[in-house]
Design an enzyme around this catalytic site. Sequence first.
Site, PDB file in Angstrom:
ATOM      1  N   ASN A  14       0.811  -1.225   0.000  1.00  9.90           N
ATOM      2  CA  ASN A  14       0.000   0.000   0.000  1.00  9.90           C
ATOM      3  C   ASN A  14       0.841   1.272   0.000  1.00  9.90           C
ATOM      4  OD1 ASN A  14       0.177  -1.608   2.553  1.00  9.90           O
ATOM      5  ND2 ASN A  14      -0.292   0.357   3.485  1.00  9.90           N
ATOM      6  N   GLY A  47     -13.742  -3.257  -0.465  1.00  4.12           N
ATOM      7  CA  GLY A  47     -14.587  -2.477  -1.373  1.00  4.12           C
ATOM      8  C   GLY A  47     -14.145  -1.040  -1.551  1.00  4.12           C
ATOM      9  N   HIS A  48     -13.712  -0.400  -0.441  1.00  2.00           N
ATOM     10  CA  HIS A  48     -13.486   1.041  -0.541  1.00  2.00           C
ATOM     11  C   HIS A  48     -12.219   1.417  -1.295  1.00  2.00           C
ATOM     12  CE1 HIS A  48     -10.591   1.989   2.877  1.00  2.00           C
ATOM     13  NE2 HIS A  48     -10.931   0.771   3.194  1.00  2.00           N
ATOM     14  N   CYS A 108       2.425   9.007  13.181  1.00  2.00           N
ATOM     15  CA  CYS A 108       2.605   9.857  14.350  1.00  2.00           C
ATOM     16  C   CYS A 108       2.232   9.057  15.603  1.00  2.00           C
ATOM     17  CB  CYS A 108       1.707  11.079  14.226  1.00  2.00           C
ATOM     18  SG  CYS A 108       2.028  12.277  15.496  1.00  2.00           S
TER      19      CYS A 108
END
Length: 384
Positions: A150, A199-200, A324
Site C-alpha cells: 500500500n 470495497g473502498h 505519528c
Amino acid sequence: MKTIYVDNNATTRVAPEVLEVMLPYLNEFYGNPSSMHSFGGNVAHKIKEARAKVASLINASPDEIMFTSCGTESDSTAIHAAISSVPDKKHIITSRVEHPAVKNLFEHLSKKGYRVTFVPVDRKGMLDLDYLYNSLADDTAIVSIMWANNETGMIFPVQEISQVIKTKGIVFHTDAVQAVGKLPIDVSKSEIDMLSISGHKIHAPKGIGALYVRKGTRFSPFLIGGHQEGGRRGGTENVAYIIGIGKASELAATHLEEMATRVEKLRDKLENELLKRIPNAIINGDTENRLPNTTSISFEYVEGESILLMMDELGICASSGSACTSGSLEPSHVLRAMGVPFTAAHGSIRFSLGIYSTEDEIDFIVEKLPLIIENLRTMSPFWK
Ligand code: PLP
C-alpha cells in the site's frame, strides 16, 4: 477550493454508478434475503449477482467468494481459518512490510505462542524469496504475503510463491486489497488458497469486503451464527453494500486497461517532473515492479507531515510515510524494513492516483510542490 485527490490507496470515491445501484436497497427493497417471500427472495437474487461479479473480477467461481465487512476482516478470517484448521502447527510466515491488518495480527499471534517468521525485503522493497522458502517448516500453518504494498506499490510474485507453497501442503493467503482493481488477477492461474479484497479501494463504500476461498480449502468460520455466506460468516447480509461491491467489481474490470495506460502515464509524469524540479528527491521502491497508480517519493531533509499540511492548504490530498505515534514521527515500518535512511524516510510522501485523476491535477501538483519543498528546506537546519 478544488480538492485534488491523490490518496486513492487510502480510500476511493464511491463511483456514481455504484451509489445508484445501492440506493434502492436502502429504502425501497429492504427485504431480508433469507425470507421465504419474493420481496426478500429478489434481494437474495441481487446478492447472487453481486457475488458473481466479484468472482469474475479475479476469475474465481461465485461460491468461492464470501462477503465480509472490510479488508481487515477478510485478512483476519483467512488467517484464523488457516491456523484453527491445523491447531498442532505453530509456525506462521508473513513479510515485514504487510499492512497492519496482517502485521498486527501476526504480532498478536506471536504473543499467543506462535513462532512467526517475518520475511525481509531489500532496499528496493523486493521480498527475499530464498529467506521465505528456507523458512518453510513441517509445522508451518500459513504463509500470508501481500500482492501489492500500500505504501510503495511494490508487487510481490504471489502467483509464483503460491505454486511453491502448494507443494508443501501449506495454506497460502494473499492480502490483495491494493492489487484488485489495479492489476489483472486470475486466481485460476495460481495456487492461492485465500485472497482478501476491500470495497473502498475500488470505488465501493467503506465497510464491505470479500474473501476468496478456493474450493476445498479447509475453513472454519470466524463469525459463527446463521447460515449466511454458506455458513462461513453468520449475520444478515449488508445488502446494499454487497450490491455496491458487485457493481464496483464490474466497473473495476472495465478500468484495468485505463489503469495500465492513462493512469500509469499520469503517475510517471508526476514522478518524472517532481524528480526533475526538486533536488534530493528519491523514489522508494523498484520502479519496474509497481502498481500503475502509486509512487512513494522521499524529499530529503524535510518532514513529510509539514509537506502534507502545506499541500492540504492548496487542496492536495496525499499521505506520508510516517506514523505519528506518541508525539514522535516514526518512519513507517515499510520504509524502515527497506532500510531507507532516516533523513529520506522522514520526508516521504505517497501519491496514489485513480481513474478520476486528471492531467490538470498533476500539472497543479508539479507546479506547487517544488515551492513547498524549497520553503520548507530554507527552514530546515539540515539543508545547506
Ligand atoms: N490491506 C491493505 C494492503 C490495505 O492497504 C488496507 C487498507 O488500507 C487493508 C488491508 C485494510 O482494508 P480495510 O480498510 O478495508 O479494512
